[in-house]
Structure formats: C-alpha cells, structure tokens
Design a protein around this motif. Structure first.
Motif, PDB file in Angstrom:
ATOM      1  N   LEU A 128      30.739  31.205  43.908  1.00  0.00           N
ATOM      2  CA  LEU A 128      31.398  32.439  43.483  1.00  0.00           C
ATOM      3  C   LEU A 128      30.405  33.594  43.373  1.00  0.00           C
ATOM      4  O   LEU A 128      30.710  34.724  43.743  1.00  0.00           O
ATOM      5  CB  LEU A 128      32.095  32.201  42.131  1.00  0.00           C
ATOM      6  N   VAL A 177      33.793  28.744  46.719  1.00  0.00           N
ATOM      7  CA  VAL A 177      34.867  29.665  47.093  1.00  0.00           C
ATOM      8  C   VAL A 177      35.140  29.497  48.592  1.00  0.00           C
ATOM      9  O   VAL A 177      34.211  29.605  49.398  1.00  0.00           O
ATOM     10  CB  VAL A 177      34.457  31.128  46.788  1.00  0.00           C
ATOM     11  N   CYS A 192      31.157  37.520  44.271  1.00  0.00           N
ATOM     12  CA  CYS A 192      31.867  38.172  43.170  1.00  0.00           C
ATOM     13  C   CYS A 192      30.926  38.512  42.010  1.00  0.00           C
ATOM     14  O   CYS A 192      31.067  37.991  40.910  1.00  0.00           O
ATOM     15  CB  CYS A 192      32.996  37.261  42.689  1.00  0.00           C
ATOM     16  N   ALA A 208      39.088  33.279  39.937  1.00  0.00           N
ATOM     17  CA  ALA A 208      38.052  32.465  39.295  1.00  0.00           C
ATOM     18  C   ALA A 208      38.322  32.333  37.791  1.00  0.00           C
ATOM     19  O   ALA A 208      38.270  31.232  37.237  1.00  0.00           O
ATOM     20  CB  ALA A 208      36.679  33.092  39.529  1.00  0.00           C
ATOM     21  N   THR A 211      41.194  30.078  37.182  1.00  0.00           N
ATOM     22  CA  THR A 211      40.823  28.670  37.374  1.00  0.00           C
ATOM     23  C   THR A 211      40.331  28.086  36.049  1.00  0.00           C
ATOM     24  O   THR A 211      40.779  27.024  35.615  1.00  0.00           O
ATOM     25  CB  THR A 211      39.719  28.556  38.448  1.00  0.00           C
ATOM     26  N   THR A 266      39.385  37.957  43.815  1.00  0.00           N
ATOM     27  CA  THR A 266      38.547  36.753  43.692  1.00  0.00           C
ATOM     28  C   THR A 266      38.137  36.542  42.238  1.00  0.00           C
ATOM     29  O   THR A 266      38.164  35.414  41.729  1.00  0.00           O
ATOM     30  CB  THR A 266      37.287  36.882  44.578  1.00  0.00           C
ATOM     31  N   LEU A 319      30.891  28.840  35.911  1.00  0.00           N
ATOM     32  CA  LEU A 319      31.950  29.390  36.763  1.00  0.00           C
ATOM     33  C   LEU A 319      31.356  30.110  37.978  1.00  0.00           C
ATOM     34  O   LEU A 319      31.963  30.132  39.047  1.00  0.00           O
ATOM     35  CB  LEU A 319      32.817  30.357  35.954  1.00  0.00           C
TER      36      LEU A 319
END
Ligand SMILES: [Zn+2]
Length: 297
Positions: free
Chosen positions: A177, A162, A181, A222, A225, A218, A157
């Motif tokens: 990501l 992004v 993040c 994520a 998702t 964010t 992940l």
C-alpha cells in the motif's frame, strides 16, 4: 506532584514532552540526526532528555518513548527502524531504564500518537483504529490495549498488498500500500505529471484527476479493510496528507463507509480527524505512562 515524560524519536525531529499533574509543562523539538550523531546507544537523546528535565526542575516517575520502528513482542528491542540509523537491535527499554533510573515504556510512534488522539477524544473504546497517512502509512490497532501481534509486527496496514501495484516498498516487498498511497507517491506523481504545481496544492489543483481520485479510493479501501477485520467503535484518520489543502476528507469518509460492512460497524462507526499537533506523539507517550503508572500516591 505526578510527573511523566514522553519522547517521540522521529525520522526527522525528536520531541520531548513533560506532564505534571495532567498538564503539559514542556515541549521541545530537536533534529534527530544531530542527536544520533552524538554517539552510539542513544547517547545524544539521553543527554538532551536530561537537559530538558533539568530545566523543568521536575522528576518524572516514568518515561514513554515512541520509535519509528517495529519492536519485538516484549516491546523492548528494535527489530527494524528503516528511517533512523543506529536503532536496529537496540534494547531501548534496558538502555533507557539504566540511564534514567525510572520505568520506561517503548512503543511504535504511531501508537503513542493514537493514544494521544484517543485520550483527547474523551472516549475509552474497547476497539479502535488509527490510520495516519503522511510520508508513509502509520497504523494503530487498539483492542483493550495496543494490538501488537504474536511477534510485535501487527498493524502494518502500509504493507498490505495492493492489486496492480508494482513498486518496491521500503520494507523490501513489491506492491505494498505504501508504494501507491502515501505522501511519497504523491510527490512522485507531482514530479511526473504536474511539475509546476507545488506539492501542497496537489489536491487543490488536481483533485479531479483520475489518479488523485484513485489515490483517495485506495486509501478508503485500505482503511475499510482494517475496519472490516477488527470492527472498531472509533477510527482516527490523520497524517500530513490528510492535512493538505483541499484534501477531500468527506469523500474519503463516504468511500470508507461505502466499503464498510453493514449494519455493524458502519451504522455506528465514529470517524474522527486526528490531531495535528506536532508533539502529539511525545504527549501521547507521557499520557500512556501516566495511565500505566498512575497518580503519585
Ligand atoms: Zn512494504
């Protein structure tokens, strides 16, 4: 007596845990760089493991080892371990089984942390997810077992793209990501925007700043998702960032659910805070091999 051992070889610390008849009897922590400096092919880790085991006077039936690495599909060979030199290309299972003389199971470190959390929850879901936001982003996917993909590289992940992110990630890609993040991003933001604020106080002092609110959003997007793709029953959220003072966990959960498909899994999704025991990974490795190799006959 039914004895199992776990090793969590981390970027900074390596931990050893020993479990006898379901109870942890030993947990020890060492500096990974010292162990790796002792020689090639995990010589320092092997020696230290033997010392730890000798002190217990016990004989583990199997050993689990968690690695900060992607592993091949067979879960034997390290494909890439960017934070620890000397692991890439190593057949860890072959090496350690030869050294220890018992079955060895290797996994990505985050999977054993997740297995610890799942075991501690008392639940055995068919489908579950773990997202751990620390220095980087760790992710575990459980679908009746760890989901590892066709080549061993599933559940990354931290490396989904992004929109708008332009930084280069440790994996070599641009816009992952992990570039926007994780703890590393927070540290960079603090140095640039709030150099007087200790990093630990970022959420307490600057939680209302649009950039920090955006960080939480964010993270929620994520996790959502992953949730929308695998439809889990249970989600563990954890890692050092979520344990920082004043981290807005309830906001993260609310925004996660706002982005989650309804009615399922949103209306029944159980979101739990992961454990923050330093040795969850080593414990999880022990628990996993105990689960695989069963009680002593
Ligand atoms: Zn990346």
């Amino acid at each position: 007596m039914s004895v199992f051992a776990g090793i969590d070889l981390g970027g900074t610390h390596t931990r050893f845990a020993v479990m006898a008849d379901g109870a942890f009897v030993t947990s020890e922590k060492y500096v990974t760089a010292d162990l790796m400096a002792a020689g090639p092919r995990l010589a320092g880790v092997i020696d230290r493991y033997r010392e730890v085991i000798d002190r217990t006077g016990l004989a583990p039936r199997a050993v689990g080892i968690g690695l900060p690495a992607t592993l091949d599909a067979a879960r034997r060979t390290v494909l890439s371990a960017p934070n620890v030199d000397g692991l890439d290309g190593l057949d860890v299972v072959d090496l350690l089984q030869g050294a220890f003389g018992v079955p060895v199971v290797a996994e990505r470190d985050v999977n054993f942390q997740f297995f610890h959390d799942m075991t501690a929850s008392g639940r055995t879901p068919k489908v579950a997810l773990g997202v751990y936001i620390g220095t980087g982003v760790g992710n575990a996917v459980w679908i009746n077992g760890f989901y590892t993909g066709a080549h061993g590289s599933a559940a990354e992940l931290g490396h989904i793209p992004v929109p708008g992110a332009t930084g280069t990630c440790g994996c070599g890609k641009v816009g992952c990501l992990e570039t926007v993040c994780c703890g590393r991003w927070l540290k960079g933001w603090q140095e640039k925007n709030a150099p007087q604020t200790p990093i630990a106080d970022i959420f307490a002092r600057h939680g209302g700043h649009p950039d920090i609110r955006g960080f939480v959003e964010t993270a929620a997007m994520a996790v959502a998702t992953a949730v929308n793709i695998i439809d889990p029953e249970l989600v563990f959220l954890g890692g050092g960032v979520l344990e920082m003072p004043a981290f807005p966990l309830e906001t993260l959960k609310a925004r996660l659910l706002a982005h989650t498909r309804a009615p399922f899994p949103r209306d029944v999704l159980e979101v739990r805070l992961a454990s923050n025991l330093g040795d969850s990974g080593a414990r999880g490795a022990s628990l996993y091999v105990a689960n695989q190799f069963g009680p002593q006959p």
